[in-house]
Design a protein around this motif. Sequence first.
Motif, short mmCIF file in Angstrom:
data_model
loop_
_atom_site.label_atom_id
_atom_site.label_comp_id
_atom_site.label_asym_id
_atom_site.label_seq_id
_atom_site.Cartn_x
_atom_site.Cartn_y
_atom_site.Cartn_z
N ILE A 1 0.56 -1.29 0.36
CA ILE A 1 0.43 -0.01 -0.49
C ILE A 1 0.93 1.18 0.17
O ILE A 1 2.12 1.09 1.05
N GLU A 2 0.51 2.13 -0.39
CA GLU A 2 1.17 3.08 -0.92
C GLU A 2 0.40 4.73 -0.61
O GLU A 2 -0.50 4.38 -1.37
N THR A 3 1.48 5.47 0.21
CA THR A 3 1.14 6.81 0.34
C THR A 3 2.17 7.88 -0.47
O THR A 3 2.79 7.22 -1.22
N ASP A 4 1.28 9.03 -0.14
CA ASP A 4 2.18 9.87 -0.90
C ASP A 4 3.97 9.72 -0.37
O ASP A 4 4.81 10.13 -1.09
N LEU B 1 -3.74 10.57 18.08
CA LEU B 1 -3.42 9.61 16.84
C LEU B 1 -5.58 9.23 16.44
O LEU B 1 -5.76 9.32 15.68
N ALA B 2 -5.39 8.13 17.55
CA ALA B 2 -6.68 7.62 17.29
C ALA B 2 -8.05 8.51 17.44
O ALA B 2 -8.65 8.19 15.83
N GLU B 3 -8.25 9.20 18.13
CA GLU B 3 -8.52 10.65 17.52
C GLU B 3 -8.56 11.21 16.66
O GLU B 3 -10.03 11.58 15.55
N ARG B 4 -7.34 11.99 15.97
CA ARG B 4 -6.94 12.32 14.29
C ARG B 4 -7.89 11.25 13.26
O ARG B 4 -7.96 12.00 12.42
N LEU B 5 -7.33 10.34 13.70
CA LEU B 5 -7.88 9.50 13.08
C LEU B 5 -9.26 9.06 12.49
O LEU B 5 -10.08 8.69 11.89
N GLY B 6 -10.31 9.80 13.77
CA GLY B 6 -11.92 10.34 13.95
C GLY B 6 -12.04 9.35 14.45
O GLY B 6 -13.40 8.54 15.09
N ALA B 7 -11.58 8.11 15.20
CA ALA B 7 -11.95 7.29 16.18
C ALA B 7 -12.71 7.95 17.48
O ALA B 7 -12.65 8.70 17.81
N LEU B 8 -13.58 7.29 17.81
CA LEU B 8 -14.25 7.17 19.27
C LEU B 8 -13.93 6.43 20.21
O LEU B 8 -13.90 5.24 20.07
N LEU B 9 -13.69 6.84 21.57
CA LEU B 9 -13.98 6.13 22.48
C LEU B 9 -14.88 5.63 22.68
O LEU B 9 -16.31 5.78 22.91
N GLN C 1 5.52 13.80 13.08
CA GLN C 1 5.58 13.93 11.17
C GLN C 1 4.60 13.40 10.46
O GLN C 1 4.49 13.59 8.97
N GLY C 2 3.67 12.54 11.16
CA GLY C 2 2.92 12.91 10.02
C GLY C 2 2.75 10.85 9.96
O GLY C 2 1.42 10.48 9.08
N GLU D 1 -0.30 9.07 8.64
CA GLU D 1 -1.19 8.50 7.13
C GLU D 1 -0.76 6.79 6.84
O GLU D 1 -1.55 6.33 6.44
N ALA D 2 0.00 6.54 7.48
CA ALA D 2 -0.06 4.71 7.69
C ALA D 2 -0.87 3.72 7.89
O ALA D 2 -1.98 3.16 7.34
N ALA D 3 -1.66 4.49 9.43
CA ALA D 3 -2.88 4.04 10.12
C ALA D 3 -4.01 4.05 8.98
O ALA D 3 -4.56 3.94 9.58
N ALA D 4 -4.25 4.97 8.70
CA ALA D 4 -5.59 5.95 7.80
C ALA D 4 -5.52 5.01 6.10
O ALA D 4 -6.66 4.62 6.56
#
Length: 176
Positions: free
Chosen positions: A14-17, A147-155, A110-111, A115-118
């Motif tokens: 899987i490749e990202t930027d 990071l989980a929250e930045r990915l949009g995950a909810l507790l 550095q994000g 990037e990888a988790a998304a």
Amino acid sequence: MSMKTQSSPSIPVIETDRLRLRAPNMADWSLYAAFMASDRAAHMGGPFTKAAAWGMFCHDVAQWHLMGHGSLMIDKRVDGTCIGQVGINAGPLFPEHELGWLLYPGFEGQGYALEAAAALRNWGFNVLGLKTLVSYIHCDNDKSRRLAERLGALLDEIAERHDPEDVVYRHVVVRT
């Protein structure tokens, strides 16, 4: 008597930027073992012995053959440097499919983990057809919680967990 052989699963690249997520190989073992033996593995139950780290490394690879998903190493595309790992875990040790990540020292902030988790989360939803993923995070691991929250995950306070010290973040389907 005929014997059926099971073909090996196709492990994606899987490749990202900035990143390439690819199958683990023996060249990855020394960095992985050093990370697992260090205090940086404390939020994962470590530091771990070499034998325990080897079992975890093999588990990460075996899941591809047993379940069609597992862990991928994170390489920087610009120079091929391996900077960590991201994975979808399941099986008897995990109540639900888990999205997990780790970065080696010097690559945080550095994000890269985001990037990888998304990218792997989206692969799990779009290719595997998963409807949800969770991230089991030690309650004191503030960086992974953010990071989980930045990915949009909810507790998810009622989700089953295998470690009482963990909090559970739930990721929901993101179609791309």
